[in-house]
Enzyme design. Structure first.
Site, PDB file in Angstrom:
ATOM      1  CD  GLU A 287      90.220 -32.663 118.261  1.00 40.94           C
ATOM      2  OE1 GLU A 287      91.144 -33.242 117.671  1.00 40.94           O
ATOM      3  OE2 GLU A 287      89.827 -32.991 119.404  1.00 40.94           O
TER       4      GLU A 287
ATOM      5  CD1 TRP B 109      93.477 -31.739 115.183  1.00 39.42           C
ATOM      6  CD2 TRP B 109      94.336 -33.367 113.927  1.00 39.42           C
ATOM      7  NE1 TRP B 109      92.659 -32.830 115.320  1.00 39.42           N
ATOM      8  CE2 TRP B 109      93.163 -33.849 114.545  1.00 39.42           C
ATOM      9  CE3 TRP B 109      95.041 -34.208 113.077  1.00 39.42           C
ATOM     10  CZ2 TRP B 109      92.696 -35.146 114.357  1.00 39.42           C
ATOM     11  CZ3 TRP B 109      94.576 -35.493 112.884  1.00 39.42           C
ATOM     12  CH2 TRP B 109      93.422 -35.961 113.517  1.00 39.42           C
TER      13      TRP B 109
ATOM     14  CE1 TYR C  10      88.526 -39.343 114.704  1.00 39.55           C
ATOM     15  CE2 TYR C  10      90.360 -37.941 114.053  1.00 39.55           C
ATOM     16  CZ  TYR C  10      89.875 -39.038 114.742  1.00 39.55           C
ATOM     17  OH  TYR C  10      90.725 -39.822 115.461  1.00 39.55           O
TER      18      TYR C  10
ATOM     19  NE  ARG D  49      68.026 -53.517 117.673  1.00 46.56           N
ATOM     20  CZ  ARG D  49      66.728 -53.862 117.676  1.00 46.56           C
ATOM     21  NH1 ARG D  49      65.957 -53.532 118.693  1.00 46.56           N
ATOM     22  NH2 ARG D  49      66.214 -54.530 116.665  1.00 46.56           N
TER      23      ARG D  49
ATOM     24  CB  CYS E 233      92.256 -42.548 117.406  1.00 49.14           C
ATOM     25  SG  CYS E 233      93.908 -42.478 116.679  1.00 49.14           S
TER      26      CYS E 233
ATOM     27  NE  ARG F  53      92.621 -46.208 114.595  1.00 47.76           N
ATOM     28  CZ  ARG F  53      93.902 -45.982 114.290  1.00 47.76           C
ATOM     29  NH1 ARG F  53      94.822 -46.889 114.533  1.00 47.76           N
ATOM     30  NH2 ARG F  53      94.255 -44.837 113.740  1.00 47.76           N
ATOM     31  CB  SER F  54      94.680 -46.477 118.110  1.00 51.26           C
ATOM     32  OG  SER F  54      95.975 -46.120 118.548  1.00 51.26           O
ATOM     33  CB  CYS F  55      93.123 -44.986 123.396  1.00 48.70           C
ATOM     34  SG  CYS F  55      92.900 -43.690 124.633  1.00 48.70           S
ATOM     35  CG  ASP F  56      98.890 -40.806 123.765  1.00 40.50           C
ATOM     36  OD1 ASP F  56      99.064 -41.069 124.972  1.00 40.50           O
ATOM     37  OD2 ASP F  56      99.563 -39.935 123.168  1.00 40.50           O
TER      38      ASP F  56
ATOM     39  CG  HIS G 165      98.860 -47.050 123.013  1.00 39.16           C
ATOM     40  ND1 HIS G 165      97.891 -47.382 122.086  1.00 39.16           N
ATOM     41  CD2 HIS G 165      99.300 -45.810 122.668  1.00 39.16           C
ATOM     42  CE1 HIS G 165      97.759 -46.391 121.215  1.00 39.16           C
ATOM     43  NE2 HIS G 165      98.604 -45.433 121.550  1.00 39.16           N
TER      44      HIS G 165
ATOM     45  CE1 TYR H  41     103.375 -44.085 120.902  1.00 42.41           C
ATOM     46  CE2 TYR H  41     101.571 -42.838 121.895  1.00 42.41           C
ATOM     47  CZ  TYR H  41     102.126 -43.513 120.822  1.00 42.41           C
ATOM     48  OH  TYR H  41     101.412 -43.633 119.653  1.00 42.41           O
TER      49      TYR H  41
ATOM     50  CB  ALA I  25     104.335 -41.012 119.494  1.00 46.72           C
TER      51      ALA I  25
END
Length: 308
Positions: A63, A85, A127, A168, A188, A210-213, A251, A253, A307
């Site tokens: 990936e 995917w 991505y 930086r 994500c 920003r979002s994590c399973d 999070h 599920y 999900a």
């Protein structure tokens, strides 16, 4: 000294026992915390590869190599038997056509039929497109705009680390606000920032997700970020340093309870390492055969539904 994987298990336990229960986009429901951080030392070829369940690291590596090509169609992944995917274009196809095709049949048709793949296998500008071909626009005399040359953030990263290691601004960003609506899934693991430390000898990376399973996604994300850091470090002549992972909405599920209970009952053991067997001409020339994971003896496989 605690095993480095223990911090992952502690995060999982904290979310499951203390997280806020929420209704999410998928309708499945989650328990969530905000802003956790994990840190892994990548020195001595260490790699954050979970041992309390099997992580299919070759799929994660394929990936990452796919991202670096700028490709956005799942066909090249499926040709390598990587199916991570498929869920998003499959759901889109079923909704649009009413055809309740099986996943296996859908994947087989994507591989066999280039036209079908072009129509149904593309994920939009996800991505890799943003990493190596971020779109630009040029103003015209009549007040309109036309597409300009794309920006290769990864190439600029490598050049910048070589020419200005103390900078930086060593960042690869996937969150292109103008194109989010065209993506099958907005990024994500969205922001990678690199930092040269230890007297200019080691390359550190911080990934903001920003979002994590945590149960299904994070094990892949940690290995992928470590692999990318190792490749970049090799290309710029530095030793790998520390991988810092920071989560936004982090999070589990609600339908992952069996996996979570099983994994939390296990004790991490062993210290897998990652060897890169050659140094290609550029960051874009690595192949799956260049990577070798050693001393990886994971405990049994654990599965749960994705999900979408």
């Amino acid at each position: 000294m605690s095993h480095p994987e223990q911090q992952y298990l502690d995060l999982m336990r904290r979310i499951w026992t203390e997280g806020d229960e929420r209704i999410d986009r998928t309708g499945v429901g989650t328990r969530s915390v905000f802003g956790p951080q994990l840190r892994f030392d990548l020195g001595d070829k260490r790699v954050p590869l979970l041992t309390t369940k099997r992580v299919f690291w070759k799929a994660a590596a394929r990936e990452m190599l796919w991202f670096l090509t700028g490709e956005t169609n799942i066909r090249p992944l499926l040709e390598q038997k990587v199916t991570i995917w498929t869920d998003w274009p499959l759901a889109k196809y079923r909704k649009a056509t009413g055809d309740e095709i099986s996943q296996e049949a859908f994947e087989a048709r994507i591989v066999a039929d280039a036209g079908f793949a072009a129509e149904w296998g593309d994920l939009g500008p996800v991505y890799g497109k943003q990493w190596v071909d971020w779109p630009t626009y040029e103003a015209q005399a009549d007040g309109t705009y036309r597409s300009g040359p794309g920006i290769n953030q990864v190439a600029l990263l490598v050049e910048g680390l070589k020419s200005n290691p103390g900078g930086r601004r060593h960042i690869v960003e996937g969150w292109n606000v103008a194109e989010l609506d065209r993506m099958a899934l907005p990024p994500c693991h969205k922001t990678y920032q690199f930092h040269v430390g230890a007297g200019g000898t080691r390359l550190n990376c911080q990934l903001y997700q920003r979002s994590c399973d945590v149960a299904l996604g994070l094990p892949f994300n940690l290995f992928g970020a470590a692999l990318l850091t190792r490749m970049v470090a090799q290309q710029v002549g530095l030793e790998p340093g520390e991988l810092v992972w920071t989560g936004g909405d982090t999070h589990l599920y609600l339908n992952h309870g069996e996996l979570i209970d099983a994994q939390l009952s296990r004790v991490p053991e062993g210290e897998p390492t990652l060897a890169i067997l050659r140094r290609p001409e550029s960051i874009f020339d690595y192949r799956i055969e260049d990577f070798e994971v050693r001393d990886y003896v994971p405990q049994g496989r654990l599965t749960a539904p994705v999900a979408v």
